[in-house]
Design an enzyme around this catalytic site. Structure first.
Site, PDB file in Angstrom:
ATOM      1  N   CYS A 180      -7.641  -1.813  -4.519  1.00  0.00           N
ATOM      2  CA  CYS A 180      -6.604  -1.206  -4.310  1.00  0.00           C
ATOM      3  C   CYS A 180      -5.479  -2.809  -4.930  1.00  0.00           C
ATOM      4  O   CYS A 180      -4.753  -2.424  -4.823  1.00  0.00           O
ATOM      5  CB  CYS A 180      -6.200  -0.392  -2.872  1.00  0.00           C
ATOM      6  SG  CYS A 180      -6.255   1.645  -2.858  1.00  0.00           S
TER       7      CYS A 180
ATOM      8  N   HIS B 133       1.162   4.487  -1.376  1.00  0.00           N
ATOM      9  CA  HIS B 133       0.365   5.766  -0.289  1.00  0.00           C
ATOM     10  C   HIS B 133       1.337   6.068   0.885  1.00  0.00           C
ATOM     11  O   HIS B 133       0.538   6.385   1.716  1.00  0.00           O
ATOM     12  CB  HIS B 133      -0.920   5.406  -0.060  1.00  0.00           C
ATOM     13  CG  HIS B 133      -1.855   5.680  -0.871  1.00  0.00           C
ATOM     14  ND1 HIS B 133      -2.626   6.272  -1.264  1.00  0.00           N
ATOM     15  CD2 HIS B 133      -2.338   4.256  -1.673  1.00  0.00           C
ATOM     16  CE1 HIS B 133      -3.802   6.101  -2.203  1.00  0.00           C
ATOM     17  NE2 HIS B 133      -3.365   5.148  -2.265  1.00  0.00           N
TER      18      HIS B 133
ATOM     19  N   CYS C   3       0.877  -0.906   0.144  1.00  0.00           N
ATOM     20  CA  CYS C   3       0.058   0.034  -0.146  1.00  0.00           C
ATOM     21  C   CYS C   3       1.363   1.216   0.301  1.00  0.00           C
ATOM     22  O   CYS C   3       0.289   1.636  -0.389  1.00  0.00           O
ATOM     23  CB  CYS C   3      -1.173  -0.290   1.035  1.00  0.00           C
ATOM     24  SG  CYS C   3      -1.521  -1.136   1.588  1.00  0.00           S
TER      25      CYS C   3
ATOM     26  N   ARG D 236     -13.058   0.078  -2.259  1.00  0.00           N
ATOM     27  CA  ARG D 236     -11.461   0.898  -1.849  1.00  0.00           C
ATOM     28  C   ARG D 236     -10.790  -0.341  -1.841  1.00  0.00           C
ATOM     29  O   ARG D 236      -9.579   0.104  -2.643  1.00  0.00           O
ATOM     30  CB  ARG D 236     -11.982   2.182  -0.911  1.00  0.00           C
ATOM     31  CG  ARG D 236     -10.355   3.103  -1.331  1.00  0.00           C
ATOM     32  CD  ARG D 236     -10.407   3.842  -2.584  1.00  0.00           C
ATOM     33  NE  ARG D 236      -9.527   2.717  -3.375  1.00  0.00           N
ATOM     34  CZ  ARG D 236      -9.015   3.002  -4.957  1.00  0.00           C
ATOM     35  NH1 ARG D 236      -9.368   4.297  -5.049  1.00  0.00           N
ATOM     36  NH2 ARG D 236      -8.697   1.887  -4.827  1.00  0.00           N
TER      37      ARG D 236
END
Lengths: 272, 205
Positions: free
Chosen positions: A233, A185, A181, A229
């Site tokens: 991802c 991010h 992730c 979401r």
């Protein structure tokens, strides 16, 4: 319940009201729809469509047990929706696990309404033509936390473990393209194409983003939930698919929610 | 202090250490892997085994992308050895084909057809042709790349290798290993080398 086909455009909704709906539905039903339409125009956001449909669904007697969700305990006591989303995920004694909004709604649909888990999760992600019940319900419950400060607890041992698992998952690199992730991010000031990427491991990034989900996405005319979401991802991360409402997805939600603690919840939001 | 009491106090110390570890223990990558196997499932070509880390993914995860210099040196050498250079010794393909590959990021997801055409997704993370305003910033700008790197055979070989296996040059780079992972073919990579280095390519305009 009228179907929201092309709910993105308020104009389309109005057209539906003035033609098909008027023909098909009783006068009282029509008055109800017009009232809904007025309220939603007042809010000037298609998000209100989902919130209103969600409220309807919440109060509707459904399932084999023919009961509504009005006794569903989202952590603030049976039936309390006010502020519930700003305190989720949290530990629930009856299931002995940490749950986010969506997995908790599945619990209520099975324990109260008598749906099987398979039935309750059969169609959790909708499309532009037909949103899912879960999207309506998530929008409604989340809207009941508007203006309330995010206050997600890590005091309980399972809550703390969930947060730590979420943090570890966030930084776990794997898959065909070696992404975690944090690849997208984890560093400030980055974007994919023109899309700015929030740093969800930081307070500022998590606060700005988490507090506007679930969100209506203009690009695909749909309201999307946090479970969606996370699912999408992982798709782009080239991972296998996460199980809906699983501990791993709840842990990631927990990580982001706790990072967003202290911020005022202002969703469901509107996204690009 | 007799030997028995030393034993006892050592035992106490060990217990305290274990307790402290429990209080602050983050799950290890092995524990995370178990959770992923339990909570994820194969869909399409995205097999569940994709959650299993290789040496590079593991090391970069446990060190937060900062392994020791010694390990970096060893493992970059291992990664370099995975690169299969073109048998014909020719690294430059067609920049026009390369442009198409650079613009799409398709491939390898559970929605993509296995064996279907893939992209490099270069624009998702890099600026390339200065005239293309829609580019990402996760990686550095590659605008006018031929001017920066030159177009020598060494430069071509470097770019081919970097596209084939970025981890051979920067172990914990966020850039995928397009050749090693089977995402791009030899010809695809050649076409991308041309897109970056051919003086006629929009990247160098």
């Amino acid at each position: 319940m009228f179907t929201i086909r092309g709910a993105a455009a308020l104009g389309a909704a109005m057209l539906a009201l003035s033609t098909a709906t008027a023909l098909a539905q009783s006068a009282s039903q029509e008055r109800k729809e017009i009232k809904k339409y007025q309220r939603m125009t007042a809010e000037n956001s298609p998000v209100e469509l989902w919130v209103l449909q969600g409220e309807d669904l919440w109060k509707q007697k459904r399932g084999p047990n023919h009961v509504s969700l009005e006794r569903c305990d989202l952590g603030m006591g049976p039936g309390v929706t006010k502020g519930a989303y700003a305190h989720l995920p949290r530990y629930f004694k009856d299931t002995d696990r940490v749950q986010d909004l969506e997995s908790r709604l599945v619990t209520c649909m099975t324990t109260l309404q008598g749906f099987t888990e398979k039935e309750a999760t059969k169609r959790v992600f909708g499309n532009a033509d037909k949103p899912s019940d879960m999207e309506y319900l998530a929008a409604y419950v989340a809207s009941r936390s508007r203006g309330i400060r995010m206050q997600v607890s890590t005091k309980g041992p399972k809550e703390k473990a969930s947060y730590e698992l979420g943090r570890a998952l966030f930084h776990y690199r794997a898959g065909s393209w070696d992404f975690s992730c944090a690849s997208c991010h984890g560093t400030p000031g980055k974007r994919i194409r023109m899309q700015a990427l929030p740093v969800l491991s930081s307070k500022a990034g998590a606060r700005g983003t988490y507090t506007t989900w679930p969100g209506y996405r203009v690009s695909n005319s749909q309201l999307k939930t946090m479970q969606w979401r996370i699912n999408d991802c992982f798709r782009q991360q080239r991972f296998p698919e996460p199980n809906y409402g699983s501990d791993a997805t709840v842990a990631l939600t927990m990580y982001m929610a706790v990072n967003a603690n202290g911020a005022i919840y202002r969703g469901p939001g509107t996204k690009r | 202090m007799n030997s028995k009491s030393i034993c006892l106090s050592l035992g106490g110390l060990a217990a305290a250490l274990i307790a402290a570890q429990l209080a602050y223990a983050d799950p290890t990558p092995m524990q995370v892997r178990e959770v992923l196997h339990r909570d994820f499932h194969t869909r399409g070509q995205a097999n569940i085994t994709r959650v299993d880390q290789d040496d590079v993914q593991y090391l970069c995860t446990v060190t937060h992308n900062k392994p020791s210099a010694r390990r970096v040196k060893e493992m970059e050498a291992e990664q370099l050895a995975t690169i299969r250079y073109p048998a014909d010794g020719n690294y430059m393909g067609n920049w026009k084909r390369g442009e198409k590959l650079a613009s799409t990021g398709k491939g390898m997801t559970w929605k993509d057809k296995p064996g279907g055409r893939h992209g490099g997704g270069c624009y998702n993370c890099h600026q390339l042709a200065p005239a293309q305003p829609s580019y990402g910033t996760i990686g550095p700008s590659l605008a006018h790349f031929a001017k920066v790197r030159g177009t020598s055979l060494d430069a071509q070989k470097y770019v081919y290798g970097k596209l084939y296996n970025a981890k051979a040059y920067n172990l914990c780079s966020e850039m995928p290993r397009f050749g090693t992972s089977g995402s791009l073919t030899e010809q695809d990579i050649k076409d991308l080398v041309a897109y970056l280095l051919d003086p006629a390519s929009p990247v160098n305009k």
